[in-house]
Write an enzyme that holds these catalytic residues in place. Structure first.
Site, PDB file in Angstrom:
ATOM      1  N   ASP A 288       5.437  -4.490   5.144  1.00 43.32           N
ATOM      2  CA  ASP A 288       6.332  -4.537   6.303  1.00 43.32           C
ATOM      3  C   ASP A 288       5.761  -5.427   7.408  1.00 43.32           C
ATOM      4  OD1 ASP A 288       4.428  -2.239   6.260  1.00 43.32           O
ATOM      5  OD2 ASP A 288       5.050  -2.016   8.343  1.00 43.32           O
TER       6      ASP A 288
ATOM      7  N   TYR B 229      -3.299 -10.287   9.180  1.00 46.67           N
ATOM      8  CA  TYR B 229      -3.074  -9.636   7.884  1.00 46.67           C
ATOM      9  C   TYR B 229      -1.656  -9.931   7.388  1.00 46.67           C
ATOM     10  CZ  TYR B 229      -1.535  -5.842   4.818  1.00 46.67           C
ATOM     11  OH  TYR B 229      -0.961  -5.126   3.801  1.00 46.67           O
TER      12      TYR B 229
ATOM     13  N   LYS C  13      -0.338 -12.064   3.975  1.00 45.81           N
ATOM     14  CA  LYS C  13       0.534 -11.476   2.957  1.00 45.81           C
ATOM     15  C   LYS C  13       1.808 -12.301   2.794  1.00 45.81           C
ATOM     16  CE  LYS C  13      -0.067  -8.319   0.856  1.00 45.81           C
ATOM     17  NZ  LYS C  13      -0.726  -8.186  -0.476  1.00 45.81           N
TER      18      LYS C  13
END
Length: 284
Positions: free
Chosen positions: A102, A125, A129
């Protein structure tokens, strides 16, 4: 069918291997001790020797706050590691399932994000991703990108275990109440991932247990299920600053799962009850 699972020592990878074994599939779980996904040569040789039909890529650098300082390692694992594995899958024409997050979204608004919404990660992060997502899409045709959130499982640390541990010494605590999302039980998610591995309905998906809550509501439900009388005070994100910004809106729509014929995960309250029961059995 032979399935290679990275991140076997983590919460999700562990349960994916167990679920595959339950279905009599040939499962190979690997951790960083067996395979350093940052090493391109090692990845290519390892995958060529195993020759899996499917790679489920659960391994990741997930220390969200540390990622803001340790950017090189985070990039090496989440971007380079994904690239090497995706290329290895391409060489074998293997299916590839990439676990995303998410955190690829900016967390603004209060409506659930759909798979086609623009990604705009606010932390490093999340950025790595999303880079991994783009690499998978650029290299492969037979891929699933599965965005998940607020994960909890038996094998590893998570929010539920932390709350229960804190409750042993405190009868009141403060928890952030303005960040909303969906908890995700790895046992339930693993079943979906194996379903995906056995199908060919490729694409980008959101997968978490049904329903939404904030962290304070989640904590209250944990203590309710565990029959613990800890008082939970709801606070703002500003009252609990962290190095990495957390998205306030992590709600994700899972409608695409239904449209493509996959079974949605049970609601998060049901998952929590089963998980706490499982934890109590493990203690015994």
């Amino acid at each position: 069918m032979k399935i290679l699972v990275t991140g076997y020592n983590g919460q999700l990878g562990y349960d994916v291997v167990l679920e595959g074994n339950r279905r009599n599939l040939q499962m190979i779980g690997t951790g960083s001790g067996e395979l350093d996904i940052r090493d391109e040569k090692q990845v290519k040789e390892y995958v060529q020797i195993l020759r899996p039909d499917v790679i489920i890529h659960c391994a990741a650098y997930t220390a969200v706050d540390n990622a803001e300082d340790d950017k090189e390692t985070c990039w090496d694992v989440n971007v380079n590691g994904t690239k090497y594995l995706a290329e290895a899958a391409q060489d074998l024409d293997a299916k590839f399932i990439y676990i995303s997050t998410d955190y690829v979204f900016n967390g603004e608004g209060n409506t659930p994000f759909v798979e086609t919404d623009k990604a705009a990660p606010v932390g490093y992060y999340g950025l790595t991703k999303f880079e991994g997502e783009q690499i998978v899409q650029s290299i492969l045709d037979k891929y699933y990108i599965v965005r998940i959130s607020w994960v909890f499982g038996i094998n590893g640390n998570n929010f539920i275990k932390t709350m229960l541990r804190i409750a042993e010494t405190r009868n009141e605590l403060s928890v952030v109440g303005d960040q909303f999302g969906s908890p995700t039980y790895t046992y339930d998610l693993a079943r979906l991932l194996i379903d995906m591995a056995l199908a060919d309905k490729y694409g980008v998906y959101h997968a978490s247990n049904e329903g939404f809550c904030n962290w304070a509501e989640f904590a209250k439900e944990i203590f309710k299920v565990a029959e613990n009388s800890v008082i939970v005070n709801s606070i703002t994100s500003e009252q609990y600053p962290t190095k990495a910004v957390r998205p306030k809106n992590s709600r994700m729509s899972k409608q695409k799962l239904v449209e493509k014929g996959f079974k949605p995960l049970p609601n998060w309250q049901d998952a929590l009850i089963r998980y706490v029961q499982k934890l109590s059995e493990e203690v015994k």
